[in-house]
Design an enzyme around this catalytic site. Structure first.
Site, PDB file in Angstrom:
ATOM      1  N   HIS A  76       0.441  17.756  23.996  1.00 30.30           N
ATOM      2  CA  HIS A  76       1.137  16.650  24.666  1.00 30.30           C
ATOM      3  C   HIS A  76       1.016  15.348  23.864  1.00 30.30           C
ATOM      4  O   HIS A  76       2.027  14.706  23.538  1.00 30.30           O
ATOM      5  CB  HIS A  76       0.522  16.480  26.070  1.00 30.30           C
ATOM      6  CG  HIS A  76       1.187  15.441  26.910  1.00 30.30           C
ATOM      7  ND1 HIS A  76       2.200  15.740  27.796  1.00 30.30           N
ATOM      8  CD2 HIS A  76       0.987  14.101  27.005  1.00 30.30           C
ATOM      9  CE1 HIS A  76       2.594  14.627  28.407  1.00 30.30           C
ATOM     10  NE2 HIS A  76       1.871  13.617  27.940  1.00 30.30           N
ATOM     11  N   GLU A  77      -0.215  15.003  23.530  1.00 27.99           N
ATOM     12  CA  GLU A  77      -0.414  13.745  22.799  1.00 27.99           C
ATOM     13  C   GLU A  77       0.191  13.816  21.397  1.00 27.99           C
ATOM     14  O   GLU A  77       0.633  12.798  20.850  1.00 27.99           O
ATOM     15  CB  GLU A  77      -1.905  13.379  22.726  1.00 27.99           C
ATOM     16  CG  GLU A  77      -2.616  13.241  24.081  1.00 27.99           C
ATOM     17  CD  GLU A  77      -2.000  12.225  25.037  1.00 27.99           C
ATOM     18  OE1 GLU A  77      -1.251  11.352  24.560  1.00 27.99           O
ATOM     19  OE2 GLU A  77      -2.247  12.333  26.250  1.00 27.99           O
TER      20      GLU A  77
ATOM     21  N   HIS B   8       3.717  12.709  21.624  1.00 27.89           N
ATOM     22  CA  HIS B   8       3.774  11.236  21.566  1.00 27.89           C
ATOM     23  C   HIS B   8       3.582  10.753  20.123  1.00 27.89           C
ATOM     24  O   HIS B   8       4.288   9.883  19.646  1.00 27.89           O
ATOM     25  CB  HIS B   8       2.645  10.627  22.415  1.00 27.89           C
ATOM     26  CG  HIS B   8       2.896  10.616  23.898  1.00 27.89           C
ATOM     27  ND1 HIS B   8       4.000  10.033  24.455  1.00 27.89           N
ATOM     28  CD2 HIS B   8       2.164  11.089  24.950  1.00 27.89           C
ATOM     29  CE1 HIS B   8       3.944  10.137  25.787  1.00 27.89           C
ATOM     30  NE2 HIS B   8       2.833  10.790  26.110  1.00 27.89           N
TER      31      HIS B   8
ATOM     32  N   GLU C 282       7.664   9.781  26.893  1.00 27.38           N
ATOM     33  CA  GLU C 282       7.152  10.914  27.675  1.00 27.38           C
ATOM     34  C   GLU C 282       7.978  12.162  27.377  1.00 27.38           C
ATOM     35  O   GLU C 282       7.435  13.269  27.331  1.00 27.38           O
ATOM     36  CB  GLU C 282       7.190  10.565  29.165  1.00 27.38           C
ATOM     37  CG  GLU C 282       6.481  11.554  30.057  1.00 27.38           C
ATOM     38  CD  GLU C 282       4.961  11.592  29.872  1.00 27.38           C
ATOM     39  OE1 GLU C 282       4.405  10.686  29.205  1.00 27.38           O
ATOM     40  OE2 GLU C 282       4.338  12.541  30.393  1.00 27.38           O
TER      41      GLU C 282
END
Lengths: 496, 496
Positions: free
Chosen positions: B262-263, B266, B292
């Protein structure tokens, strides 16, 4: 709400110190955490903050406030604070923005060339860019000399060691030079063959654990600081967040351990600065000489002493499996040897390196030594001082970054610090008759309490000389340092 | 040298972004490295830099330059850049310094009370300080509403997701609400019993190693970023120095692994922003919804897919000794369950949490919901949306810091991001017919190349809507998200 002129200055300088503290953390990060690819961006971030800082500090309105504040009724701390503000304003205002930018560009370019040329010992490559740096540094020194009322070289030193004076330093160094020349052969003869190298290796993890333990013993507060690793160990961060670094050699754990002791000495100075003045100039460390004295008191005066070896030897056995007697450990902790590289030097020969740099950089600033002649001048000086001649500029004038990065005037602080360390420790010992016994028991509280009161807690209340005079009852001299060297290296075995 | 009005603005905003980047590193340090005792000092350092930034940005002269620059001939990127400058100026200028300071004090006080009250679920303690925060936030929203030409709640959202509109979001959410209500029981029934928990533990060191490997597979450039640990995982730093964090649960390595994915999503958005515009507003990420979407594309669309499980399963066996078939891994990676805590929610129920917060915060800003009534309103809303009722405010309206820290208007971005992620991934799949096969082989290059071109490299050239329209050929809708949920959770077993 503020405010009279002095209060306005306090508000301004509190903001300025916050910016300096932010820069200090960004620079720590740059050396310890930052990925390589971010170097250019980080340099820009730091340059932007420094640019803002400079603009705020050098503003003409600041001079007006300082003039007005001078006529106000202020207490001793406020008066000293105003003196520091004034000194900072002169440093910022004297150098035009054009020159600051030119210096930033020139040092950055020179540093890059130096990084590339040093491994090859290629002084020719560095010559031109260093000439540029030197010319601009001389210009900056000249610009500051008049408002500070000192020589250009003194103006450059003032940035690191306020009120340092050439003649005074030359007198101390002239006194030290023959002492080193005479003591070195005697010390070499007395200490005999080096002890055998370590069999096997000591893991970084265990070294780090013991290093942290030692920091705790000395008095480091881990809720207000960190220990990390970096290629070039240093003490950074802010008084509220002190960050020291070390590097580990698995074949020689005493290196990082004594390095950690050294940086912890720096750290405790920062941690124990006067809390009421933390965010004012007067609440910061006095200068690089006193700063170095605090690291050398902890490392050289305390941790390499016979007394502390008594405490440390069983710890080394327990934590690292190094089965040395206190006597054997003490031998390993206090040896001398002439060498080319300053950062590897012992406490006796270190000053020779500093004397060399002081004389050469002063000559360059005065215009008496040309950059082209630097390698020869270096070699002659080194041969005279330590009797050894570098085989190439890699082990000579290219060995460290300071000059090529524009840091001229910094080196004398190291030896001023070593002399101060011996003198301050001697005074502490007079006040604390149990000091050696405390160290045998690993109890740093009395020493740190004394230093906290007499040095750390003084901030910039008074000049380096005044603080030293108050703490030791006399002006700086070479006598305590010489006495220390004699006791440790020249007297009957295991003296001191 | 600059310069016309536009060039002057570019010079100013380059400096402003350097300050923002410095703050970002200081904040990362605060969450990851800083010793606890330095928190107060760090807050002051950051406040000082933000104060300088605000003063430079909100200066009236900036408005004059923007007006003049509007009449200059500019290319598309410059025009978009000027638009962003103008938006930032409005945000900074609309709120008086007095209100900014009052908000900083109120949120800081409220946050402290919240930290203490949350473990006890004591909403009464938080009520008064939060009323203060809310009143000041409403005032800030009202102050920005007029110059931005939107409602106060939209003005608050604009800080996170520029040009977000209440009606549009309400329409999307009203469409999503019944879909979640209908899908959840079906998905629960279809997925059956949870797989057995892990026997034994997986060390942090091995999880970290695999996490770093996964980051490399996705495309993270370690010369321009770092992976670390923190209590609350986040993506921080700057586009030149992207720093993501995770936390490790030795009983459930998939948590940190998917957190890292997830990160990394980003991070790649930041790393692939248009390099030519890195230090201008137009070169930064468009808003929190697209941000997001990029993390959810990597985590939800790619890494939790059946295709990627085929690649990941043998890695888990090899690195962590987890002997799961791709099919079993896939089951563990894609499960739904209603729960009280947003940050633990799956991709279906997550939007229910967001819908709840959107409606409640909007009602509070409009003045339709009193703080005293918040716990009851929360419970009713949660019961209606997910059929569960929090036993105490600890699992209800006190569960996260956002509101108490003054972050009102942020929550909708999460679901706008989830909808965008599904829509963008669908479009990428159309352009890249081999995408699922790429993922089976752990090859992220085609996907990241497409995202780099269509999303990351666009910076702020156009609004979120315009970037989405250009990339996917249609405005934002719920259809691709619904299709994704149906395929993954509602169709025949192992579909998608």
């Amino acid at each position: 709400m503020p405010q009279n002129a002095y209060q306005k200055l306090e508000a301004l300088f509190a903001r300025l110190l916050r910016i300096e503290d932010a820069v200090a953390i960004l620079q720590w990060d740059g050396a310890v955490m930052m990925p390589d690819g971010a170097a250019v961006s980080r340099a820009e971030e730091v340059a932007t903050l420094k640019g803002l800082h400079h603009k705020m500090l050098a503003a003409p309105s600041v001079a007006g406030l300082i003039c007005k504040a001078n006529h106000l009724e202020l207490d001793d701390w406020q008066r000293a604070n105003l003196g520091e503000m004034s000194r900072q304003w002169i440093h910022a205002h004297a150098v035009p923005a054009r020159l600051i930018e030119a210096l930033a560009r020139a040092t950055s370019a020179c540093e890059m060339v130096w990084r590339d040329a040093r491994p090859r010992g290629d002084f020719k490559a560095v010559r031109k860019p260093f000439e540029k740096v030197l010319a601009l540094t001389r210009e900056a020194g000249q610009a500051k000399a008049e408002p500070l009322g000192v020589t250009p070289y003194e103006a450059l030193m003032d940035l690191y060691e306020p009120e340092a004076r050439e003649d005074r330093i030359e007198a101390l160094f002239a006194d030290l030079e023959p002492f080193i020349a005479q003591s070195l052969p005697q010390a070499l003869e007395r200490q005999g063959e080096p002890p055998p190298s370590l069999q096997g290796k000591v893991s970084q993890a265990r070294q780090k654990e013991l290093g942290r333990h030692l920091m705790g013993v000395i008095g480091f507060d881990f809720s207000k600081g960190r220990l990390d690793e970096s290629a070039h160990p240093f003490s950074g961060g802010t008084p509220s967040d002190v960050r020291i670094t070390t590097r580990y050699d698995e074949a020689d754990p005493l290196k990082s351990l004594m390095g950690v002791a050294h940086e912890t000495g720096h750290a405790l100075y920062e941690m124990n600065l006067p809390k009421d003045w933390r965010h004012q100039p007067v609440g910061r460390a006095r200068g690089m000489a006193l700063h170095e004295s605090q690291s050398l008191i902890v490392e050289m005066q305390a941790c390499r002493s016979r007394a502390f070896a008594t405490f440390l030897a069983p710890k080394l056995a327990e934590s690292l499996g190094l089965d040395w007697s206190a006597r054997e450990l003490r031998k390993r902790l206090a040896r001398v040897a002439p060498g080319f590289i300053r950062v590897d030097a012992d406490e006796l020969t270190y000053s020779a390196h500093v004397i060399l740099r002081f004389r050469l950089e002063r000559a360059m600033i005065r215009g008496d030594l040309k950059v082209a002649d630097l390698p020869d001048a270096w070699n002659q000086c080194m041969t005279r001082l330590l009797g050894i001649t570098p085989p190439s500029p890699r082990e000579g004038c290219l060995q460290d970054i300071h000059w090529y990065d524009g840091a001229i005037g910094y080196f004398p602080s190291y030896t001023l610090g070593a002399l101060s360390a011996a003198q301050i420790f001697q005074a502490a010992e007079k006040s604390l008759p149990a000091l050696r016994r405390n160290l045998e028991e690993g109890d740093f509280k009395p020493l740190m309490g004394w230093l906290g009161e007499n040095i750390h807690g003084q901030g910039c209340k008074g000049s380096t000389d005044e603080i030293l005079q108050r703490a030791t009852g006399q002006p700086l001299s070479t006598a305590p340092f010489k006495a220390h060297i004699r006791r440790r290296y020249l007297n009957g075995e295991m003296a001191e």
